[in-house]
Design a protein around this motif. Structure first.
Motif, PDB file in Angstrom:
ATOM      1  N   LEU A 255       0.823  -1.213   0.000  1.00  0.00           N
ATOM      2  CA  LEU A 255       0.000   0.000   0.000  1.00  0.00           C
ATOM      3  C   LEU A 255       0.855   1.260   0.000  1.00  0.00           C
ATOM      4  O   LEU A 255       0.445   2.295  -0.545  1.00  0.00           O
ATOM      5  N   MET A 256       2.036   1.190   0.595  1.00  0.00           N
ATOM      6  CA  MET A 256       2.883   2.374   0.649  1.00  0.00           C
ATOM      7  C   MET A 256       3.300   2.853  -0.743  1.00  0.00           C
ATOM      8  O   MET A 256       3.641   4.031  -0.921  1.00  0.00           O
ATOM      9  N   GLN A 257       3.270   1.987  -1.737  1.00  0.00           N
ATOM     10  CA  GLN A 257       3.680   2.407  -3.076  1.00  0.00           C
ATOM     11  C   GLN A 257       2.645   3.315  -3.745  1.00  0.00           C
ATOM     12  O   GLN A 257       3.010   4.382  -4.241  1.00  0.00           O
ATOM     13  N   PRO A 258       1.367   2.962  -3.805  1.00  0.00           N
ATOM     14  CA  PRO A 258       0.412   3.939  -4.341  1.00  0.00           C
ATOM     15  C   PRO A 258       0.330   5.209  -3.509  1.00  0.00           C
ATOM     16  O   PRO A 258       0.157   6.308  -4.057  1.00  0.00           O
ATOM     17  N   LEU A 259       0.470   5.091  -2.187  1.00  0.00           N
ATOM     18  CA  LEU A 259       0.437   6.288  -1.354  1.00  0.00           C
ATOM     19  C   LEU A 259       1.635   7.192  -1.644  1.00  0.00           C
ATOM     20  O   LEU A 259       1.512   8.425  -1.674  1.00  0.00           O
ATOM     21  N   TYR A 260       2.793   6.579  -1.867  1.00  0.00           N
ATOM     22  CA  TYR A 260       3.983   7.358  -2.205  1.00  0.00           C
ATOM     23  C   TYR A 260       3.825   7.991  -3.585  1.00  0.00           C
ATOM     24  O   TYR A 260       4.203   9.151  -3.799  1.00  0.00           O
ATOM     25  N   ALA A 261       3.257   7.243  -4.518  1.00  0.00           N
ATOM     26  CA  ALA A 261       3.016   7.788  -5.860  1.00  0.00           C
ATOM     27  C   ALA A 261       2.084   8.991  -5.795  1.00  0.00           C
ATOM     28  O   ALA A 261       2.278   9.983  -6.518  1.00  0.00           O
ATOM     29  N   ARG A 262       1.080   8.929  -4.932  1.00  0.00           N
ATOM     30  CA  ARG A 262       0.165  10.078  -4.781  1.00  0.00           C
ATOM     31  C   ARG A 262       0.917  11.278  -4.200  1.00  0.00           C
ATOM     32  O   ARG A 262       0.721  12.412  -4.650  1.00  0.00           O
ATOM     33  N   TYR A 263       1.770  11.019  -3.208  1.00  0.00           N
ATOM     34  CA  TYR A 263       2.566  12.099  -2.617  1.00  0.00           C
ATOM     35  C   TYR A 263       3.423  12.790  -3.673  1.00  0.00           C
ATOM     36  O   TYR A 263       3.538  14.026  -3.703  1.00  0.00           O
ATOM     37  N   LEU A 264       4.001  12.014  -4.566  1.00  0.00           N
ATOM     38  CA  LEU A 264       4.887  12.590  -5.570  1.00  0.00           C
ATOM     39  C   LEU A 264       4.138  13.237  -6.723  1.00  0.00           C
ATOM     40  O   LEU A 264       4.528  14.316  -7.197  1.00  0.00           O
ATOM     41  N   ASP A 265       3.044  12.591  -7.197  1.00  0.00           N
ATOM     42  CA  ASP A 265       2.462  13.012  -8.480  1.00  0.00           C
ATOM     43  C   ASP A 265       0.943  13.077  -8.515  1.00  0.00           C
ATOM     44  O   ASP A 265       0.368  13.254  -9.589  1.00  0.00           O
ATOM     45  N   GLY A 266       0.281  12.869  -7.374  1.00  0.00           N
ATOM     46  CA  GLY A 266      -1.156  13.090  -7.354  1.00  0.00           C
ATOM     47  C   GLY A 266      -2.011  11.854  -7.554  1.00  0.00           C
ATOM     48  O   GLY A 266      -1.535  10.722  -7.618  1.00  0.00           O
ATOM     49  N   ASP A 267      -3.323  12.088  -7.670  1.00  0.00           N
ATOM     50  CA  ASP A 267      -4.308  11.011  -7.649  1.00  0.00           C
ATOM     51  C   ASP A 267      -4.219  10.067  -8.835  1.00  0.00           C
ATOM     52  O   ASP A 267      -4.539   8.878  -8.706  1.00  0.00           O
ATOM     53  N   ALA A 268      -3.844  10.560 -10.015  1.00  0.00           N
ATOM     54  CA  ALA A 268      -3.814   9.677 -11.183  1.00  0.00           C
ATOM     55  C   ALA A 268      -2.860   8.511 -10.953  1.00  0.00           C
ATOM     56  O   ALA A 268      -3.193   7.353 -11.251  1.00  0.00           O
ATOM     57  N   GLU A 269      -1.681   8.802 -10.415  1.00  0.00           N
ATOM     58  CA  GLU A 269      -0.725   7.742 -10.131  1.00  0.00           C
ATOM     59  C   GLU A 269      -1.250   6.810  -9.048  1.00  0.00           C
ATOM     60  O   GLU A 269      -1.090   5.584  -9.118  1.00  0.00           O
ATOM     61  N   TYR A 270      -1.859   7.363  -8.028  1.00  0.00           N
ATOM     62  CA  TYR A 270      -2.406   6.563  -6.927  1.00  0.00           C
ATOM     63  C   TYR A 270      -3.429   5.555  -7.443  1.00  0.00           C
ATOM     64  O   TYR A 270      -3.323   4.348  -7.191  1.00  0.00           O
ATOM     65  N   TYR A 271      -4.402   6.026  -8.180  1.00  0.00           N
ATOM     66  CA  TYR A 271      -5.454   5.123  -8.657  1.00  0.00           C
ATOM     67  C   TYR A 271      -4.938   4.168  -9.734  1.00  0.00           C
ATOM     68  O   TYR A 271      -5.438   3.051  -9.872  1.00  0.00           O
ATOM     69  N   GLY A 272      -3.919   4.601 -10.489  1.00  0.00           N
ATOM     70  CA  GLY A 272      -3.313   3.679 -11.441  1.00  0.00           C
ATOM     71  C   GLY A 272      -2.698   2.475 -10.748  1.00  0.00           C
ATOM     72  O   GLY A 272      -2.881   1.337 -11.187  1.00  0.00           O
ATOM     73  N   TRP A 273      -1.970   2.717  -9.666  1.00  0.00           N
ATOM     74  CA  TRP A 273      -1.400   1.612  -8.902  1.00  0.00           C
ATOM     75  C   TRP A 273      -2.497   0.696  -8.356  1.00  0.00           C
ATOM     76  O   TRP A 273      -2.414  -0.537  -8.474  1.00  0.00           O
ATOM     77  N   LEU A 274      -3.520   1.292  -7.739  1.00  0.00           N
ATOM     78  CA  LEU A 274      -4.587   0.476  -7.154  1.00  0.00           C
ATOM     79  C   LEU A 274      -5.301  -0.349  -8.215  1.00  0.00           C
ATOM     80  O   LEU A 274      -5.659  -1.519  -7.980  1.00  0.00           O
ATOM     81  N   HIS A 275      -5.514   0.221  -9.369  1.00  0.00           N
ATOM     82  CA  HIS A 275      -6.197  -0.482 -10.459  1.00  0.00           C
ATOM     83  C   HIS A 275      -5.415  -1.735 -10.856  1.00  0.00           C
ATOM     84  O   HIS A 275      -5.995  -2.817 -11.016  1.00  0.00           O
ATOM     85  N   HIS A 276      -4.110  -1.599 -11.007  1.00  0.00           N
ATOM     86  CA  HIS A 276      -3.303  -2.750 -11.396  1.00  0.00           C
ATOM     87  C   HIS A 276      -3.225  -3.786 -10.279  1.00  0.00           C
ATOM     88  O   HIS A 276      -3.236  -4.995 -10.550  1.00  0.00           O
ATOM     89  N   LEU A 277      -3.162  -3.347  -9.033  1.00  0.00           N
ATOM     90  CA  LEU A 277      -3.160  -4.301  -7.925  1.00  0.00           C
ATOM     91  C   LEU A 277      -4.427  -5.156  -7.945  1.00  0.00           C
ATOM     92  O   LEU A 277      -4.382  -6.354  -7.645  1.00  0.00           O
ATOM     93  N   ARG A 278      -5.527  -4.531  -8.295  1.00  0.00           N
ATOM     94  CA  ARG A 278      -6.804  -5.264  -8.272  1.00  0.00           C
ATOM     95  C   ARG A 278      -6.793  -6.454  -9.222  1.00  0.00           C
ATOM     96  O   ARG A 278      -7.387  -7.501  -8.925  1.00  0.00           O
ATOM     97  N   PHE A 279      -6.102  -6.340 -10.342  1.00  0.00           N
ATOM     98  CA  PHE A 279      -6.085  -7.432 -11.313  1.00  0.00           C
ATOM     99  C   PHE A 279      -5.118  -8.548 -10.915  1.00  0.00           C
ATOM    100  O   PHE A 279      -5.032  -9.563 -11.606  1.00  0.00           O
ATOM    101  N   LEU A 280      -4.422  -8.388  -9.800  1.00  0.00           N
ATOM    102  CA  LEU A 280      -3.484  -9.417  -9.341  1.00  0.00           C
ATOM    103  C   LEU A 280      -4.058 -10.293  -8.235  1.00  0.00           C
ATOM    104  O   LEU A 280      -3.447 -11.279  -7.843  1.00  0.00           O
ATOM    105  N   ILE A 281      -5.225  -9.949  -7.737  1.00  0.00           N
ATOM    106  CA  ILE A 281      -5.816 -10.725  -6.641  1.00  0.00           C
ATOM    107  C   ILE A 281      -6.369 -12.041  -7.178  1.00  0.00           C
ATOM    108  O   ILE A 281      -7.003 -12.082  -8.232  1.00  0.00           O
TER     109      ILE A 281
END
Length: 576
Positions: free
Chosen positions: A360-386
């Motif tokens: 989880l720290m990776q999408p949160l870090y991506a949001r800190y650096l570059d905003g919501d688009a990066e955050y939700y992009g990470w979460l979207h890809h994680l979802r397809f790995l479950i």
């Protein structure tokens, strides 16, 4: 960090190819015993009767013969009466001598037939007594076939033919190269690691560098580390160059920064080193003090992908660029200084506490650096790995292999764990979420350098902490997401002007998870008492369920895609 992380990196387009500039050797070697291969088997009663105070490990690394010559002087305090010491050490590293409190033992007083070293004590210990044993051993340590997924030593060389050696033993455990208690809660209070290497090689290690001594054509590096995670004690040998600096923490302390890298990589190394301060800034602001600030934040380049070795994180991502603006591998391994090294699961069954939070720290870090688009992009890809093949937590003691095996929770301890935590974050709010993390990690709500100690934690501990912080009973949430394999499914029906919502949950468990619904320009939160709720909705209104994507749930579109993708892969394999 284990194989599932590489799957994550590749799925996100974030990974490099491991071993791109490392030639590794995997010789024929004797098999490991079942006891040595499996880390975290039930702890024998005799191991529970002692506390591990100190380990002084003297290890001479001999790259020319791919062997080690070693001795370990280990000090224990008895927590209950005992007349025996039980330690774990690969039997393929022959023992030449054992002494207790400085006195050699007869060969009949110790044995190691299957990787569990049994030492008969000359005198029984009472609770509170101390004992020191010295074990002299050596040979060819187990070689990893594909580190870090398969544990052991990696004997490699650089482009110009110089030795490059690393250890990665999370899966099989510390007993692959030093006598230890191969359990998550088997940490010694203090480790002094003496690594002797041929000149001019360098041996970065855990903790603080106490000194370097020369002896002819060899050099010994003495490192000292407090409370190291058992599998996080590491060997690193190579012709390293060093970058170092300081980070002035928001908590008033100064943290030494070090990066050891291979010659010829100065430009890439300096760019990676420049990421250290901003990672520290993020984690200390979000979570709390860097746990090892009086030692160092260290990273070493390794001939394998990576591992969360305490204060000397292994990095082998080859400076890969992926558009994310940070090195995903280094950031993930650094997360484990909090989620793994400071807070350690008490049993492998609770390993999601390491990997779910770190992921989880990776999408949160991506949001800190570059905003919501990066955050939700990470979460979207994680979802397809479950995968939902098995519950993330079984509630019973597990070995490392059972947890990471694809027939067990496997990759879900990363991805499902992270997305479950994202849903929890939404449910309980920002303040409660981070307050619960601080209590989990530090054991107190007000961590400052010097006022906390390492914690062993279970899933039950975290459930209790969340209840404490929120003042609510939220066991229903964890029982569905962690203790059931299948995800909850939200049934949505429209009947005229009424929108009906109903959770469908394995075994009909309680699941009163509120659901956000966007109706036109208005956001509504539907309370799902008894798992059911409804909302008056104009028949012609546009409706979006869960518009901010905070609910981890079974979604047919994802299931259909995964089934289609698996079919395509099967066809591809069949054509080969």
């Amino acid at each position: 960090m284990r194989p599932t992380l590489l799957a994550l990196g590749l799925a996100l387009g974030l990974g490099g190819t491991a071993f791109a500039h490392a030639a590794t050797t995997t010789p024929t070697q004797p098999p490991l015993t079942a006891l040595t291969k499996d880390s975290g088997t039930p702890m024998p009663a005799a191991q529970k009767r002692v506390h591990f105070d100190h380990a002084a490990l003297h290890i001479t690394v001999q790259p020319a013969t791919q062997s080690i010559a070693a001795s370990a002087t280990l000090t224990f305090s008895a927590t209950a009466a005992t007349d025996v010491l039980l330690l774990d050490l690969d039997r393929n590293l022959p023992i030449s001598a054992v002494a207790v409190d400085g006195k050699p033992l007869a060969a009949s007083d110790w044995s190691n037939p299957d990787g569990r070293l049994k030492i008969k004590l000359p005198h029984a210990l009472a609770a509170g007594d101390k004992v020191t044993t010295t074990i002299t051993y050596g040979g060819k340590p187990h070689v990893a076939k594909r580190a870090p997924w398969d544990g052991g030593f990696v004997w490699s060389h650089t482009k110009d033919g110089q030795p490059w050696v690393g250890s990665a033993v999370e899966g099989e455990g510390c007993d692959l190269f030093w006598p230890c208690i191969d359990q998550p809660d088997g940490k010694p209070d203090l480790v002094d690691l003496y690594v002797t290497v041929p000149k001019p090689l360098v041996a970065p290690g855990n903790g603080v560098l106490i000194g370097v001594t020369d002896d002819g054509n060899q050099r010994t590096y003495h490192w000292r580390a407090k409370h190291p995670t058992t599998y996080a004690v590491s060997i690193n040998v190579g012709p390293y160059k060093e970058l170092h600096g300081e980070y002035h923490s928001r908590f008033g302390n100064t943290i030494p920064l070090y990066y050891w890298y291979l010659p010829g990589e100065d430009t890439q190394a300096k760019a990676l080193f420049a990421e250290f301060p901003r990672m520290l800034r993020f984690f200390e602001a979000k979570i709390g003090p860097y746990p090892w600030g009086d030692e160092k934040m260290g990273v070493v380049e390794t001939p394998y992908l990576g591992m969360e070795h305490q204060t000397i994180n292994a990095y082998g991502n080859h400076y890969a660029k992926d558009g994310s603006g940070f090195d995903w591998l280094m950031q993930h391994e650094f997360s484990h200084e909090w989620f793994g090294n400071q807070m350690t699961n008490a049993n492998w069954d609770d390993m999601w506490l390491h990997e779910g939070f770190a992921t989880l720290m990776q999408p949160l870090y991506a949001r800190y650096l570059d905003g919501d688009a990066e955050y939700y992009g990470w979460l979207h890809h994680l979802r397809f790995l479950i995968r939902n093949h098995a519950p993330v937590v079984s509630g019973t003691s597990k070995t490392e292999e059972q947890v990471y095996d694809p027939s067990g929770p496997g990759q879900d301890i990363y991805n499902k764990g992270a997305l479950m935590l994202q849903t929890l974050h939404h449910l309980i709010g920002d303040q409660a979420f981070y307050d619960s993390i601080r209590l989990l990690i530090y054991g107190r709500p007000d961590p400052k350098p010097g006022n906390f100690v390492p914690q062993y934690r279970t899933t039950a501990d975290y459930m209790r902490i969340v209840d404490q912080v929120t003042g609510k009973k939220l066991d229903w949430f964890f029982k569905v997401y962690l203790y059931q394999a299948a995800l909850p499914k939200l049934d949505v029906q429209r009947h005229g002007d009424t929108l009906d919502l109903r959770w469908q949950v394995p075994h009909h468990l309680p699941f009163p998870m509120p659901v956000d619904v966007q109706v036109g320009n208005t956001l509504h939160t539907v309370q799902m008492t008894d798992g059911h709720g409804s909302l008056a909705v104009p028949a012609d209104a546009l409706v979006t369920i869960d518009p901010h994507s905070v609910l981890l749930r079974d979604e047919p579109r994802i299931t259909e895609f995964l089934q289609w993708r698996d079919q395509q892969r099967a066809k591809h394999v069949a054509r080969k």
